[in-house]
Design a protein around this motif. Structure first.
Motif, mmCIF file in Angstrom:
data_model
loop_
_atom_site.group_PDB
_atom_site.id
_atom_site.type_symbol
_atom_site.label_atom_id
_atom_site.label_comp_id
_atom_site.label_asym_id
_atom_site.label_seq_id
_atom_site.Cartn_x
_atom_site.Cartn_y
_atom_site.Cartn_z
ATOM 1 N N ARG A 1 0.742 -1.113 -0.018
ATOM 2 C CA ARG A 1 0.037 -0.106 -0.032
ATOM 3 C C ARG A 1 0.714 1.416 0.104
ATOM 4 O O ARG A 1 0.481 2.353 -0.618
ATOM 5 C CB ARG A 1 -0.938 -0.064 1.170
ATOM 6 N N ASP A 2 2.075 1.177 0.490
ATOM 7 C CA ASP A 2 2.962 2.183 0.713
ATOM 8 C C ASP A 2 3.505 2.607 -0.838
ATOM 9 O O ASP A 2 3.549 3.885 -1.364
ATOM 10 C CB ASP A 2 4.237 2.056 1.349
ATOM 11 N N ARG B 1 1.588 2.226 -3.614
ATOM 12 C CA ARG B 1 0.683 2.720 -4.215
ATOM 13 C C ARG B 1 0.315 4.214 -3.751
ATOM 14 O O ARG B 1 -0.614 4.747 -4.659
ATOM 15 C CB ARG B 1 -0.720 1.575 -4.023
ATOM 16 N N GLU B 2 0.743 4.464 -2.667
ATOM 17 C CA GLU B 2 0.371 5.740 -1.906
ATOM 18 C C GLU B 2 0.992 6.858 -2.784
ATOM 19 O O GLU B 2 2.260 6.890 -2.765
ATOM 20 C CB GLU B 2 0.715 5.875 -0.633
ATOM 21 N N ASP B 3 0.167 8.088 -3.398
ATOM 22 C CA ASP B 3 0.906 8.812 -4.247
ATOM 23 C C ASP B 3 1.464 10.123 -3.427
ATOM 24 O O ASP B 3 0.721 10.672 -2.573
ATOM 25 C CB ASP B 3 -0.110 9.433 -5.404
ATOM 26 N N THR B 4 2.621 10.198 -3.103
ATOM 27 C CA THR B 4 3.244 11.445 -2.750
ATOM 28 C C THR B 4 4.191 11.868 -3.811
ATOM 29 O O THR B 4 4.654 11.386 -4.707
ATOM 30 C CB THR B 4 4.128 10.790 -1.454
ATOM 31 N N ASN C 1 6.850 9.733 -4.462
ATOM 32 C CA ASN C 1 6.674 8.273 -4.941
ATOM 33 C C ASN C 1 7.018 7.944 -6.294
ATOM 34 O O ASN C 1 6.282 8.226 -7.195
ATOM 35 C CB ASN C 1 5.326 7.889 -4.414
ATOM 36 N N THR D 1 4.479 5.734 -8.608
ATOM 37 C CA THR D 1 3.226 6.466 -9.157
ATOM 38 C C THR D 1 3.651 7.898 -9.992
ATOM 39 O O THR D 1 2.632 8.353 -10.606
ATOM 40 C CB THR D 1 2.230 6.863 -8.015
#
Length: 336
Positions: free
Chosen positions: A264-265, A267-270, A273, A276
């Motif tokens: 999930r990390d 996939r988390e958009d920051t 990242n 992503t």
């Protein structure tokens, strides 16, 4: 009467001659005899406003110097009596009075050290600076933006801007002066390596090279792999492929990262990242070493677009996704 007078003159002259010889002997002995500082040496603090006489007196009181007046006369004869520098001094064994005098005139004060480690974040840098008992703290707990403003770079992000090295400095050096030295050294290294870069690299400026160097720094601990890793990332950038590198994701998570990077990390958009988002992250993620800078600006050639950790600190490099998938199976899935 006349004979008695002549005898007195001869005796006086003889006595004066003996006195001169004795003074010369004692002065020569003073000049060439090391200070009595023992095998451990002597720690001496010369305060601001101190004179040669006060320094000589302290040495005499500490039984390191037998004739303090001679040190004063030596300083006056050499014309340096007013040139001594305040500070902390380590007087080493076998140091003679003339050598000691040159030391305090040159201001060769005791040096302390602080090491900034490659791969550290700016947060770790500031923690080390704030924990140093020998630096004078002036920054306190001010925001990061204010720190860069104090350093004279108000528009810059601090991450990656300071060169990892061991720095030596006298007690009382300010935290600002220390950080400015580290900043300037990184700027000098970056400018030199940028000027000697391989043509055709996918960077618009040296700051982008600094960003990639920081990623390379965090991807491998093996010096011989730095240019190989840099080669993979530069080719991915040139082909428009995402970097897909875990260290950037971890940096973007900040304090939320607990040591275990989850699906999930990824996939988390920051902004950091690289799974992503395409291209480079907005800033470096750590302080790159000189080796990482060189690698980012002179990456290894080849066709590799992937790499996977072997589990022993090294990596396996692949040119195709199929080869990479097989390597992941061999070195990670089967091992787990």
């Amino acid at each position: 009467m006349r004979k008695s007078f002549l005898f007195s003159l001869v005796f006086l002259g003889f006595s004066m001659g003996l006195l001169v010889l004795w003074v010369k002997f004692e002065y020569d002995r003073f000049y060439h005899t090391p200070l009595k500082v023992g095998q451990e040496g002597l720690h001496l603090v010369v305060p601001s406003g101190a004179t040669v006489r006060s320094v000589a007196t302290e040495l005499h009181q500490r039984e390191a110097l037998e004739y303090p007046l001679y040190l004063v006369l030596l300083a006056r004869w050499q014309g340096v009596a007013r040139d001594i520098k305040a500070g902390e001094y380590d007087v080493q064994p076998a140091t003679t009075p003339p050598q000691f005098l040159r030391q305090i005139v040159a201001g060769k004060v005791k040096q302390y050290s602080l090491t900034l480690v490659e791969g550290w974040t700016f947060s770790q840098v500031m923690k080390a600076v704030q924990n140093s008992p020998h630096l004078r703290q002036t920054l306190g707990e001010i925001p990061v933006s204010e720190i860069m403003k104090r350093l004279g770079y108000p528009q810059e992000h601090p991450e990656g801007r300071f060169f990892p090295d061991t720095y030596f400095f006298p007690r009382g050096t300010t935290d600002v002066d220390f950080l400015q030295r580290a900043y300037q050294l990184m700027a000098e290294h970056l400018a030199r390596e940028w000027g000697d870069r391989t043509p055709g690299l996918p960077y618009q400026n040296s700051y982008e090279a600094l960003i990639l160097a920081s990623i390379v720094e965090r991807e491998t601990a093996l010096p011989e792999e730095l240019s190989l890793v840099a080669g993979v990332f530069t080719r991915r950038l040139q082909k428009g492929m995402r970097l897909q590198t875990d260290p950037t994701v971890i940096y973007g998570l900040g304090e939320r990262f607990d040591g275990d990077l989850r699906r999930r990390d990824l996939r988390e958009d920051t902004p950091y990242n690289t799974y992503t988002r395409s291209g480079l992250p907005p800033t470096p993620i750590c302080m790159p070493s000189l080796g990482a800078l060189k690698a980012a600006l002179r990456p290894a050639g080849g066709e590799a677009l992937y790499f996977v950790a072997r589990g022993d600190g090294s990596h396996y490099f692949s040119a195709t996704f199929e080869e990479h998938r097989a390597a992941v199976q061999t070195y990670q899935l089967d091992r787990n």
